[in-house]
Design a protein around this motif. Sequence first.
Motif, PDB file in Angstrom:
ATOM      1  N   GLU A  18      28.179  80.900  13.834  1.00 54.42           N
ATOM      2  CA  GLU A  18      27.686  79.551  13.538  1.00 54.42           C
ATOM      3  C   GLU A  18      26.841  79.025  14.687  1.00 54.42           C
ATOM      4  OE1 GLU A  18      30.126  76.427  12.173  1.00 54.42           O
ATOM      5  OE2 GLU A  18      31.290  77.709  10.839  1.00 54.42           O
ATOM      6  N   TRP A  19      25.900  78.152  14.330  1.00 60.06           N
ATOM      7  CA  TRP A  19      25.085  77.521  15.354  1.00 60.06           C
ATOM      8  C   TRP A  19      25.852  76.369  15.990  1.00 60.06           C
ATOM      9  CZ3 TRP A  19      23.297  72.487  16.004  1.00 60.06           C
ATOM     10  CH2 TRP A  19      22.353  72.310  17.014  1.00 60.06           C
ATOM     11  N   SER A  20      25.728  76.230  17.289  1.00 65.44           N
ATOM     12  CA  SER A  20      26.173  74.987  17.923  1.00 65.44           C
ATOM     13  C   SER A  20      25.205  74.668  19.050  1.00 65.44           C
ATOM     14  CB  SER A  20      27.604  75.110  18.445  1.00 65.44           C
ATOM     15  OG  SER A  20      27.661  76.073  19.461  1.00 65.44           O
ATOM     16  N   LEU A  21      25.077  73.383  19.324  1.00 61.40           N
ATOM     17  CA  LEU A  21      24.146  72.942  20.366  1.00 61.40           C
ATOM     18  C   LEU A  21      24.672  73.373  21.735  1.00 61.40           C
ATOM     19  CD1 LEU A  21      21.592  71.237  20.984  1.00 61.40           C
ATOM     20  CD2 LEU A  21      23.107  69.247  21.184  1.00 61.40           C
ATOM     21  N   HIS A  22      23.770  73.925  22.559  1.00 65.91           N
ATOM     22  CA  HIS A  22      24.150  74.329  23.922  1.00 65.91           C
ATOM     23  C   HIS A  22      24.719  73.119  24.679  1.00 65.91           C
ATOM     24  CE1 HIS A  22      23.806  75.643  28.094  1.00 65.91           C
ATOM     25  NE2 HIS A  22      23.593  76.869  27.652  1.00 65.91           N
ATOM     26  N   PRO A  23      25.840  73.291  25.379  1.00 68.38           N
ATOM     27  CA  PRO A  23      26.480  72.132  26.048  1.00 68.38           C
ATOM     28  C   PRO A  23      25.569  71.405  27.040  1.00 68.38           C
ATOM     29  CG  PRO A  23      27.802  74.155  26.334  1.00 68.38           C
ATOM     30  CD  PRO A  23      26.621  74.534  25.504  1.00 68.38           C
ATOM     31  N   GLN A  24      24.672  72.153  27.693  1.00 68.40           N
ATOM     32  CA  GLN A  24      23.778  71.482  28.648  1.00 68.40           C
ATOM     33  C   GLN A  24      22.786  70.582  27.920  1.00 68.40           C
ATOM     34  OE1 GLN A  24      24.112  71.955  32.134  1.00 68.40           O
ATOM     35  NE2 GLN A  24      22.981  70.032  32.017  1.00 68.40           N
ATOM     36  N   LEU A  25      22.283  71.049  26.783  1.00 67.31           N
ATOM     37  CA  LEU A  25      21.380  70.204  25.979  1.00 67.31           C
ATOM     38  C   LEU A  25      22.142  68.995  25.440  1.00 67.31           C
ATOM     39  CD1 LEU A  25      19.311  72.902  24.008  1.00 67.31           C
ATOM     40  CD2 LEU A  25      18.548  71.478  25.927  1.00 67.31           C
ATOM     41  N   ALA A  26      23.381  69.208  25.026  1.00 65.59           N
ATOM     42  CA  ALA A  26      24.189  68.083  24.534  1.00 65.59           C
ATOM     43  C   ALA A  26      24.405  67.049  25.638  1.00 65.59           C
ATOM     44  CB  ALA A  26      25.517  68.598  23.989  1.00 65.59           C
ATOM     45  N   ALA A  27      24.662  67.528  26.847  1.00 68.00           N
ATOM     46  CA  ALA A  27      24.968  66.621  27.967  1.00 68.00           C
ATOM     47  C   ALA A  27      23.751  65.809  28.395  1.00 68.00           C
ATOM     48  CB  ALA A  27      25.495  67.435  29.144  1.00 68.00           C
ATOM     49  N   ASP A  28      22.569  66.381  28.219  1.00 69.50           N
ATOM     50  CA  ASP A  28      21.349  65.775  28.760  1.00 69.50           C
ATOM     51  C   ASP A  28      20.589  64.925  27.748  1.00 69.50           C
ATOM     52  OD1 ASP A  28      21.888  67.130  31.094  1.00 69.50           O
ATOM     53  OD2 ASP A  28      20.426  68.726  30.751  1.00 69.50           O
ATOM     54  N   THR A  29      21.150  64.735  26.553  1.00 69.88           N
ATOM     55  CA  THR A  29      20.373  64.098  25.486  1.00 69.88           C
ATOM     56  C   THR A  29      21.222  63.132  24.663  1.00 69.88           C
ATOM     57  OG1 THR A  29      20.879  65.810  23.851  1.00 69.88           O
ATOM     58  CG2 THR A  29      18.930  66.170  25.227  1.00 69.88           C
ATOM     59  N   THR A  30      20.519  62.355  23.845  1.00 75.33           N
ATOM     60  CA  THR A  30      21.126  61.475  22.845  1.00 75.33           C
ATOM     61  C   THR A  30      20.627  61.938  21.474  1.00 75.33           C
ATOM     62  OG1 THR A  30      21.108  59.631  24.401  1.00 75.33           O
ATOM     63  CG2 THR A  30      21.246  59.066  22.052  1.00 75.33           C
ATOM     64  N   PRO A  31      21.526  62.171  20.500  1.00 74.83           N
ATOM     65  CA  PRO A  31      21.057  62.672  19.204  1.00 74.83           C
ATOM     66  C   PRO A  31      20.259  61.629  18.437  1.00 74.83           C
ATOM     67  CG  PRO A  31      23.457  62.417  19.194  1.00 74.83           C
ATOM     68  CD  PRO A  31      23.002  62.097  20.584  1.00 74.83           C
ATOM     69  N   ILE A  32      19.193  62.085  17.801  1.00 72.55           N
ATOM     70  CA  ILE A  32      18.393  61.213  16.940  1.00 72.55           C
ATOM     71  C   ILE A  32      18.657  61.539  15.475  1.00 72.55           C
ATOM     72  CG2 ILE A  32      16.034  60.641  16.262  1.00 72.55           C
ATOM     73  CD1 ILE A  32      15.260  60.820  19.177  1.00 72.55           C
TER      74      ILE A  32
END
Lengths: 140, 140
Positions: free
Chosen positions: A2-16
Motif C-alpha cells: 500500500e502507498w503511504s506518505l513518507h514521514p518526512q513529507l508528512a512532517a514538513d507539510t499541511t495536507p490540502i
Amino acid sequence: MEWSLHPQLAADTTPIGDLALARVLLANDANYPWLILVPRRPGLIELIDLEPNEQVQLLGEIDAAARALKAVTECEKLNIAALGNIVAQLHVHVVARRHSDVAWPKPVWGVCPPIAYNPTVRDGLVGALRRGLQFNKSSG
Amino acid sequence: MEWSLHPQLAADTTPIGDLALARVLLANDANYPWLILVPRRPGLIELIDLEPNEQVQLLGEIDAAARALKAVTECEKLNIAALGNIVAQLHVHVVARRHSDVAWPKPVWGVCPPIAYNPTVRDGLVGALRRGLQFNKSSG
C-alpha cells in the motif's frame, strides 16, 4: 504494497487534498507558497517509474496545481521540480516565486531555513488553494 | 515571431539534437551530465504557457531524455526541473546525479562553478546521448 506518505513529507507539510493521482500538500515554509504533489502509488522514485498514462495524469495535476497557485498568490514565476535527493519517494515541487523572496533568483532548496506560518495565514492559503483546485470542504 | 534559442542557453551548452518539440542541449559543466530541453515555440516562459497537447509532447520528450541520460550515465538519481528564474525562456533541466557528485544531495544550481569538459569526453557523451535518443548522425 500500500502507498503511504513518507514521514518526512508528512512532517514538513499541511495536507490540502487528494487529486485523482496525487496528494497535494502545502510546505510548512512561509518564505514561499509551495505545493508538493505526491502520486499515491507505492514504490515510485523517478518520474520515469510512472506508467505513461499516469505520467500524463500527473502532468495534468501539476498544471492544475500550478494554475491554482499562480491565481491565488499572483506570483511572478513558477518553479516546478522533481528532485528527491533527500526524500526518495517521488514528489513534485510547485513553488510560487517573487523577485522579492528571500532566495530569489536561486532555487528555494536549502537556501533559507523554513519560517513557520501564522496559522491564520496558512489556513487562508489552504482554503484558497482548495477552492482553486475545486476540492470541496470535506476533502484533504 | 520565430523561435530562437536564448543566447545564454546557447553559450552554456553544446547542442545534441532536435526532438519533435524540444531542442536537446548538453550543459557545459563536467560536474554532472546535464541535459536541457527547450521547446521550440516563441514566447514561452512557464510550463503552463504550453498548450495541453504540447505539454504532453514535452513530457514524452523529458521521459525519453531522462531514460537516455540514465542509460548512458548509469546515474543514481535524476533531477528534473523547470525553474527559469535567471533565463526566462522555458527550458527543462534533466540532470544525472550521483551520491559522489560535488553538490549531492543539494540541487545543482549555483552550488559549484561549472567545470569545462575534456572535449573527447564531451564528444563521447554527446555521441552516446544521440544514439540513446535515436538521432541520426546528421541531427543536432
